[in-house]
Design a protein around this motif. Structure first.
Motif, PDB file in Angstrom:
ATOM      1  N   ILE A  27       0.845  -1.199   0.000  1.00 19.76           N
ATOM      2  CA  ILE A  27       0.000   0.000   0.000  1.00 19.76           C
ATOM      3  C   ILE A  27       0.878   1.246   0.000  1.00 19.76           C
ATOM      4  CG2 ILE A  27      -1.613   1.352   1.406  1.00 19.76           C
ATOM      5  CD1 ILE A  27      -2.843  -1.335   2.319  1.00 19.76           C
ATOM      6  N   GLU A  28       1.899   1.223   0.856  1.00 22.95           N
ATOM      7  CA  GLU A  28       2.789   2.374   0.932  1.00 22.95           C
ATOM      8  C   GLU A  28       3.530   2.576  -0.402  1.00 22.95           C
ATOM      9  OE1 GLU A  28       2.913   4.987   2.503  1.00 22.95           O
ATOM     10  OE2 GLU A  28       4.753   5.675   1.547  1.00 22.95           O
ATOM     11  N   LEU A  30       2.468   1.846  -3.331  1.00 23.31           N
ATOM     12  CA  LEU A  30       1.527   2.354  -4.331  1.00 23.31           C
ATOM     13  C   LEU A  30       1.312   3.857  -4.145  1.00 23.31           C
ATOM     14  CD1 LEU A  30       0.195   0.767  -6.572  1.00 23.31           C
ATOM     15  CD2 LEU A  30      -1.778   0.395  -5.098  1.00 23.31           C
ATOM     16  N   ARG A  31       1.161   4.276  -2.895  1.00 26.44           N
ATOM     17  CA  ARG A  31       1.006   5.722  -2.628  1.00 26.44           C
ATOM     18  C   ARG A  31       2.271   6.463  -3.042  1.00 26.44           C
ATOM     19  NH1 ARG A  31      -3.628   5.907   0.279  1.00 26.44           N
ATOM     20  NH2 ARG A  31      -3.924   4.397   1.953  1.00 26.44           N
ATOM     21  N   HIS A  32       3.391   5.857  -2.730  1.00 28.06           N
ATOM     22  CA  HIS A  32       4.685   6.433  -3.088  1.00 28.06           C
ATOM     23  C   HIS A  32       4.797   6.580  -4.610  1.00 28.06           C
ATOM     24  CE1 HIS A  32       8.985   7.250  -2.519  1.00 28.06           C
ATOM     25  NE2 HIS A  32       9.211   6.422  -3.530  1.00 28.06           N
ATOM     26  N   LEU A  34       2.514   7.069  -6.759  1.00 28.65           N
ATOM     27  CA  LEU A  34       1.710   8.194  -7.236  1.00 28.65           C
ATOM     28  C   LEU A  34       2.436   9.512  -6.961  1.00 28.65           C
ATOM     29  CD1 LEU A  34      -1.089   8.495  -8.580  1.00 28.65           C
ATOM     30  CD2 LEU A  34      -2.036   8.905  -6.313  1.00 28.65           C
ATOM     31  N   ARG A  35       2.977   9.628  -5.740  1.00 22.31           N
ATOM     32  CA  ARG A  35       3.712  10.856  -5.390  1.00 22.31           C
ATOM     33  C   ARG A  35       4.935  11.042  -6.262  1.00 22.31           C
ATOM     34  NH1 ARG A  35       2.918   9.091   0.056  1.00 22.31           N
ATOM     35  NH2 ARG A  35       5.023   8.233   0.055  1.00 22.31           N
ATOM     36  N   ALA A  80      -5.364  -0.886  -5.562  1.00 25.21           N
ATOM     37  CA  ALA A  80      -5.652   0.554  -5.650  1.00 25.21           C
ATOM     38  C   ALA A  80      -7.145   0.820  -5.445  1.00 25.21           C
ATOM     39  CB  ALA A  80      -5.190   1.107  -6.994  1.00 25.21           C
ATOM     40  N   ILE A  83      -8.009   0.326  -1.596  1.00 23.86           N
ATOM     41  CA  ILE A  83      -7.566   1.366  -0.664  1.00 23.86           C
ATOM     42  C   ILE A  83      -7.980   2.763  -1.122  1.00 23.86           C
ATOM     43  CG2 ILE A  83      -5.638  -0.051   0.145  1.00 23.86           C
ATOM     44  CD1 ILE A  83      -3.768   1.763  -1.473  1.00 23.86           C
ATOM     45  N   LEU A  85      -7.366   4.390  -3.912  1.00 22.12           N
ATOM     46  CA  LEU A  85      -6.371   5.181  -4.640  1.00 22.12           C
ATOM     47  C   LEU A  85      -6.670   5.211  -6.138  1.00 22.12           C
ATOM     48  CD1 LEU A  85      -3.821   6.587  -3.436  1.00 22.12           C
ATOM     49  CD2 LEU A  85      -2.471   4.739  -4.441  1.00 22.12           C
ATOM     50  N   GLU A  88      -7.463   8.568  -7.977  1.00 18.69           N
ATOM     51  CA  GLU A  88      -6.308   9.429  -8.237  1.00 18.69           C
ATOM     52  C   GLU A  88      -5.497   8.921  -9.424  1.00 18.69           C
ATOM     53  OE1 GLU A  88      -4.038  10.860  -4.668  1.00 18.69           O
ATOM     54  OE2 GLU A  88      -5.710   9.866  -3.652  1.00 18.69           O
TER      55      GLU A  88
END
Ligand code: C2E
Ligand code: CA
Ligand code: CA
Ligand code: CA
Length: 278
Positions: A27-28, A30-32, A34-35, A80, A83, A85, A88
């Protein structure tokens, strides 16, 4: 099932803890991603079956993971979605597709349509339709240059929220396609109520067409029905000349598949278009 005979909490619990932490790590990551802009849009040509020219493309997301390399959507879209995401990611892809369609339209000196996929979850979230309208207006879209692909599961829920959102997309000049047509709960009644522009025949039917008479009849029937309703048909997953010929004979409008080209990065796609231009 927790107390394993005699050994207490052993393998099972350890594995549970491991998979939970693996999940957190994913999860982390995947967020990373995107950033850090690790997602990349690939483009697959869609050809007009009567001219064999590339007339559209579908944008498909890829994840360029610094260690794992190219990660395919089937490996991360599910997570995605779970969670929250996915919206986005889809919004980011939408922006890429808009830029790309503007670029390609300039290149060929005519409107060039790019399709994007939109998760069914995007249609049931609580974002007010008004915000969607403002968001869409900010892109200053030329009519027909973007197509949004939705799956039949969106149509199952024919609540007013879904209808409003689809109508808002259309108001912004966006076309709509029903993806993977035939695999879900085909909402004939919905097709009757809400006018989309394209049906995409799922590749499972296309790939069975030559060998399986039922699949062929199914595909041919979809094409006839779609045309009677005023919709165009795009066949997915065309891999052989035989499949192309059967679809062409059945009057299918467009096709997409490895027979024509795999999805490719932007630079390669530009080169494909340049070939057409000259
Ligand atoms: P889809 O929308 O049905 O996209 C078509 C898939 O079929 C793509 O897989 C494409 O690479 C593959 N394909 C195209 N031609 C052929 C062929 O001739 N043979 C075979 N075997 N496959 C072919 P991909 O890119 O791995 O995407 C898989 C799925 O992930 C997509 O299926 C779509 O549901 C989802 N997806 C991809 N990009 C996005 C995105 O930006 N947002 C969302 N929400 N979903 C996406
Ligand atoms: Ca699609
Ligand atoms: Ca599809
Ligand atoms: Ca699919």
């Amino acid at each position: 099932a927790k107390k394993a005979g005699g050994g207490g909490f052993c393998f099972f619990d350890t594995r549970m803890r491991d998979s939970a932490s693996t999940r957190l790590k994913e999860i982390e990551m995947l967020r990373h991603a995107l950033r850090e802009n690790q997602f990349v849009a690939y483009y697959q040509p869609i050809v007009n079956l009567s001219t064999e020219q590339i007339v559209k493309a579908e944008a498909l997301v890829r994840w360029h993971h610094p260690q794992r390399g190219l990660v395919m959507p089937d490996e991360f879209i599910g997570l995605a979605e779970e969670i929250g995401l996915i919206s986005e990611i889809d919004d980011w892809m939408f922006g890429e597709a808009v830029l790309c369609s503007k670029k390609f339209s300039a290149l060929i000196d005519a409107p060039f349509q790019i399709s994007v996929n939109k998760s069914a979850l995007d249609f049931t979230n609580k974002v007010p339709t008004k915000n969607l309208a403002i968001y869409l207006a900010s892109f200053k879209l030329d009519k027909g240059t973007i197509c949004v692909e939705i799956t039949e599961s969106v149509l199952l829920n024919d609540s007013s929220i879904v209808i409003d959102k689809l109508a808002e997309l259309q108001k912004a000049g966006i076309q709509l396609a029903i993806d993977d047509f035939g695999t879900g709960y085909a909402s004939m009644s919905f097709l009757n109520k809400f006018k989309v522009d394209y049906l995409k025949i799922d590749r499972s039917f296309v790939q069975d067409m030559a060998a399986n008479k039922d699949s062929r009849i199914f595909a041919e029937t979809i094409i006839v029905m779609a045309h009677k309703l005023g919709l165009k048909v795009i066949a997915e997953g065309v891999e052989t000349v035989g499949q192309r010929d059967l679809l062409k004979a059945a009057g299918c409008d467009y096709a997409q598949g490895y027979f024509f080209s795999r999805p490719v990065p932007l630079e390669n796609f530009e080169r494909l278009l340049q070939i057409i231009k000259t």
